[in-house]
Scaffold this active site. Structure first.
Site, PDB file in Angstrom:
ATOM      1  N   SER A   1     -11.043  -0.572  -1.701  1.00 33.36           N
ATOM      2  CA  SER A   1      -9.814  -0.601  -0.890  1.00 33.36           C
ATOM      3  C   SER A   1     -10.108  -0.905   0.565  1.00 33.36           C
ATOM      4  CB  SER A   1      -9.124   0.760  -0.931  1.00 33.36           C
ATOM      5  OG  SER A   1      -8.401   0.922  -2.114  1.00 33.36           O
TER       6      SER A   1
ATOM      7  N   HIS B   1      -4.001   6.115   3.227  1.00 33.84           N
ATOM      8  CA  HIS B   1      -4.617   4.888   2.708  1.00 33.84           C
ATOM      9  C   HIS B   1      -4.004   3.620   3.325  1.00 33.84           C
ATOM     10  CE1 HIS B   1      -5.602   1.958  -0.548  1.00 33.84           C
ATOM     11  NE2 HIS B   1      -6.645   2.741  -0.794  1.00 33.84           N
TER      12      HIS B   1
ATOM     13  N   ASP C   1       0.840  -1.203   0.000  1.00 36.18           N
ATOM     14  CA  ASP C   1       0.000   0.000   0.000  1.00 36.18           C
ATOM     15  C   ASP C   1       0.873   1.250   0.000  1.00 36.18           C
ATOM     16  OD1 ASP C   1      -2.256   1.860   0.694  1.00 36.18           O
ATOM     17  OD2 ASP C   1      -3.314  -0.017   0.998  1.00 36.18           O
TER      18      ASP C   1
END
Ligand SMILES: *[C@@H]1O[C@H](CO)[C@@H](O)[C@H](O)[C@H]1NC(C)=O
Ligand SMILES: *[C@@H]1O[C@H](CO)[C@@H](O)[C@H](O)[C@H]1NC(C)=O
Ligand SMILES: *[C@@H]1O[C@H](CO)[C@@H](O)[C@H](O)[C@H]1NC(C)=O
Ligand SMILES: *[C@@H]1O[C@H](CO)[C@@H](O)[C@H](O)[C@H]1NC(C)=O
Ligand SMILES: *[C@@H]1O[C@H](CO)[C@@H](O)[C@H](O)[C@H]1NC(C)=O
Ligand SMILES: *[C@@H]1O[C@H](CO)[C@@H](O)[C@H](O)[C@H]1NC(C)=O
Ligand SMILES: *[C@@H]1O[C@H](CO)[C@@H](O)[C@H](O)[C@H]1NC(C)=O
Ligand SMILES: *[C@@H]1O[C@H](CO)[C@@H](O)[C@H](O)[C@H]1NC(C)=O
Length: 725
Positions: free
Chosen positions: A513, A188, A129
């Site tokens: 996600s 994220h 990620d």
């Protein structure tokens, strides 16, 4: 001449990706003479360029889990290199993108479920990620012992980056040697990692919204972060580097909330290639399906990956607008601001224009709002796309924007509400009806959504576009991915609008996600009960125990939710599984007609198709769902063959039940499967008959095997969608 070839070089130097692997024979020979991959990569480039200094061309060497490298080459050079002895394949670099926790309770996965913390703490979840924020409470190692002995990874997070007994590994493939750091400056990566395996953190909220205990699905598991994405993008070469290390480091499972725009053939998809190697080493890869929302937009397409769609949970964010005429409208946004019960003047974007064209002003494009005219006012804009940032940058007090979204709320950088068209039109007629229009925007509230789970409107739909792989269904499964509260990076704005100066430890995000790490955690949970299960067995357990979803609320059916909503409790006890045997993945690639060169790109070995593999049909790949592409407009008969492995009760008898609409006639032979031992295998066939289907349409049914304890359910999908080539 020189200058033209130089230009040509710059032009194409769009960095060609090279994944070269040495054939086993060549590698074997070299190994005897102390084979060193990196020096071999250099010597190949030296041979190609006929010069000794090739450092500038080599971007990265892979040598731990597979053999290859990334280099800057022109098309010509790539072609030439591909013909060198020992070079298996060459393919281009590509750009990929990054695509509460009430969610676990909603899934029936409460804080009191049966777990064995000792076993769980030996599980390592690898996260490919944007890096991780190591100081987050979600990653504190309080109560954790040293990493499991099998762990071979290390903490190479860069300067001022410390791992601990929870976050046991970190590596980065982004930035140069000075800036390279695994620290998450996007948010994220911290969000997905904490959703999968974050600690219990009490009283987490986003400015009081969604307050509760934030927790990952396997809070005792360890995390290893592989930063393969920058703020802007993720590249094939970084992604492959992450896989190369993660596999060798000894992760048990990988969660990858990354995808390309549009699907590509497996041999050009670094996630499909990395995941293939992972699967060969017993590591399941879970990937987000994509956020494009439309038919055939799913980008997680390899059948050895678990592909995850996003669905809603029963908590829904709304944001009310009260107009000066007393009318209250309900919009969508996660709005942490309060206007303190004051009504504020409204101004339409067109009236606040800096002189932009009419349409640009109405939708409030950047630079089209006059700062002095919007000061202390709520700006009304016809379209959400630039309006939230543009009104914030212009210094407005708030904004009311029109959205085509029906159900998804996003964190906004200022008091703002996104209204669906009919409500937005009420604002417009109110604006026209009075000289001094005013309104108040309230802080968001959460409401109960009794429709959940419903597949999110943005979640990418199947089938995929890879010809012949249309006989394998994607996405596989659905999990919570709407308005998920989880850890965030405290150096970046929670609304991703740069001028928003708020900084938070927990943020609310939506996307496939967010769904992906939910499923990765469930897969890890299953692995704690069944450490010896293969990736395909774990995948099968999740798929066949998923809770069926309501077609009336999800008109795209299985192509939106796969087999249904993930069910962690049932997944640990599936009854039997659709396990793959050695080389099944290679046989699948052979059956879809890939050339040996293409297959070698994926496998990285000197593999070849078995002589009789042309007889194998893609739909007979031993998958837990049954999918077939048929010609539109004619009646059809389709046969499937499956082999299942008993993992439930040694002596057990399963009966087949079919649920079908009138379009499909499904027969199963035999109708009863009797097992006498664990790990015993049994085969069955399914024949599906039907009348003509329209172009681009589907019909579905399901087959459930039951021994009155376990229900092993497989959707059956027959469709007429076409591939891209
Ligand atoms: C690939 O393997 C086959 C059979 O094992 C062998 O005959 C062949 O020489 C190998 N090819 C290369 C390039 O090593
Ligand atoms: C957890 O699993 C380990 C290893 O299988 C076992 O020794 C231990 O007793 C288990 N603990 C609990 C609480 O079940
Ligand atoms: C290290 O990182 C932490 C977290 O961002 C920060 O608070 C601290 O100031 C940094 N220390 C140095 C020496 O850069
Ligand atoms: C509303 O009140 C809060 C708390 O006093 C304050 O922080 C905020 O700035 C006020 N909002 C506006 C728009 O005045
Ligand atoms: C989305 O919102 C609309 C309008 O409020 C509602 O009718 C619909 O059922 C919702 N759909 C989903 C998928 O939640
Ligand atoms: C192909 O041949 C192998 C080895 O002879 C055999 O085990 C396998 O069942 C065959 N597969 C098919 C589809 O005929
Ligand atoms: C399934 O069909 C194949 C091909 O017709 C046949 O060879 C096989 O015996 C059948 N298996 C079962 C379990 O009926
Ligand atoms: C399966 O079907 C047989 C024959 O209809 C029946 O006797 C048996 O009880 C069924 N078993 C289960 C587990 O439903």
């Amino acid at each position: 001449m020189t200058s033209s070839s130089f230009l040509l070089f710059l032009h194409i130097s769009a960095i060609l990706m090279l994944c070269i692997s040495i054939s086993p024979a060549a590698a074997e020979g070299d190994r005897k003479a102390n084979y060193i991959p990196t020096s071999h990569h250099f010597s190949l480039l030296q041979a190609l360029f006929k010069q000794s200094s090739v450092e500038d061309y080599l971007i990265r060497s892979y040598r731990r889990s597979f053999n290859g490298f990334a280099a800057k080459l022109t098309d010509e050079e790539a072609k030439k290199l591909a013909s060198f002895k020992g070079v298996v394949s060459v393919f281009p670099n590509k750009v990929y993108h990054l695509q509460t926790t009430r969610s676990w309770d909603f899934m029936g996965f409460t804080q009191t479920v049966k777990r064995n913390a000792t076993v769980e703490s030996s599980v390592v979840i690898g996260v490919l990620d944007s890096g991780i924020w190591p100081e987050s409470d979600s990653f504190s190692d309080e109560g954790f012992g040293p990493p499991p002995q099998k762990w071979k990874g290390s903490c190479k997070g860069g300067q001022n980056f410390t791992c601990n007994n929870k976050l046991i590994g970190a590596r980065s493939y982004v930035g140069d040697s000075v800036t390279e750091s695994a620290r998450d400056i996007v948010g994220h990566g911290s969000h997905t990692a904490s959703t999968a395996a974050g600690n219990h953190v009490g009283k987490a909220s986003f400015y009081g919204l969604a307050e509760g205990t934030a927790r990952g699905g396997v809070p005792s598991a360890r995390i290893a972060a592989y930063k393969v994405c920058s703020e802007h993008s993720c590249t094939s070469e970084a992604i492959l580097a992450g896989f190369d290390d993660a596999i060798a480091d000894g992760v048990d499972l990988l969660t990858v909330s990354i995808g390309s725009v549009g699907s590509s053939e497996f041999y050009e998809d670094s996630i499909a290639i990395g995941a293939f190697h992972a699967a060969e080493k017993g590591i399941l890869v879970v990937q987000s399906a994509g956020n494009s929302g439309t038919s055939q937009s799913v980008t997680s397409v390899a059948p050895w990956i678990l592909s995850v769609a996003a669905s809603t949970i029963d908590r829904y964010f709304i944001d009310k607008v009260v107009l000066g005429n007393g009318k209250t409208l309900t919009g969508l946004s996660v709005n942490s601001f309060s206007l303190n019960r004051t009504k504020v003047p409204l101004i339409y974007g067109e009236q606040a224009s800096t002189g932009c064209p009419e349409r640009a002003s109405r939708i409030c494009l950047f630079g089209c709002l006059d700062k002095s005219l919007v000061k202390n006012k709520i700006v009304v804009c016809d379209d959400i796309s630039q309006a939230l940032s543009a009104t914030h940058v212009a210094g407005a007090l708030g904004s009311i924007v029109q959205t085509s979204r029906q159900n998804t709320s996003f964190v906004v950088p200022l008091p703002a509400s996104a209204l669906r068209t009919d409500d937005y039109e009420s604002v417009m007629s109110y604006l026209k009806s009075t000289k001094q229009p005013v309104a108040e925007i309230l802080k968001s509230e959460t409401i109960q959504d009794s429709w959940a789970p419903v597949v999110a409107e943005f979640s990418s739909r199947g089938p995929n576009r890879i010809l012949f792989s249309l006989n394998v269904m994607q996405p596989d499964i659905s999990a919570p991915g709407v308005n998920i509260l989880a850890a965030f990076s405290p150096v970046v704005s929670p609304s991703s609008v740069e001028t928003d100066e708020r900084r938070v430890k927990y943020n609310i995000l939506s996307g496939t996600s967010m769904a992906c790490p939910h499923v990765a955690a469930v897969a890890a949970y299953v692995k704690t009960f069944h450490p010896d299960w293969s990736p395909s067995a774990i995948k099968s357990a999740l798929i066949t125990t998923a809770t069926p979803m309501d077609t009336s609320r999800n008109p795209d059916g299985e192509f939106s939710y796969g087999s249904g909503h993930v069910n962690p409790i049932k997944a640990i006890n599936p009854g039997f599984v659709y396990d793959n045997v050695e080389n099944d993945n290679i046989r699948f690639l052979c059956s879809i007609g890939y050339s040996e060169d293409n297959i070698r790109t994926i496998s990285g070995t000197n593999s070849s198709c078995p002589k009789n593999s042309s007889k194998t049909l893609p739909r007979d790949f031993n998958y837990p769902t049954l999918t077939a592409l048929v010609e539109a407009g004619g009646s059809f008969t389709v046969n499937f063959q499956r082999t299942v492995t008993n993992v439930g009760v040694a002596t057990s008898t399963y009966n087949a039940t079919i649920a079908s609409d009138s379009k499909l006639d499904v027969k199963v032979t035999p109708q009863v499967l009797s097992f006498k031992t664990l790990w015993e295998k049994k085969s069955y066939n399914v024949t599906v008959k039907g009348r003509a289907l329209a172009e681009m349409s589907m019909a579905s049914a399901s087959l459930t095997w039951s021994d009155n304890i376990h229900n092993v359910r497989s959707p059956i999908v027959i469709h007429t969608y076409k591939g891209a080539s």
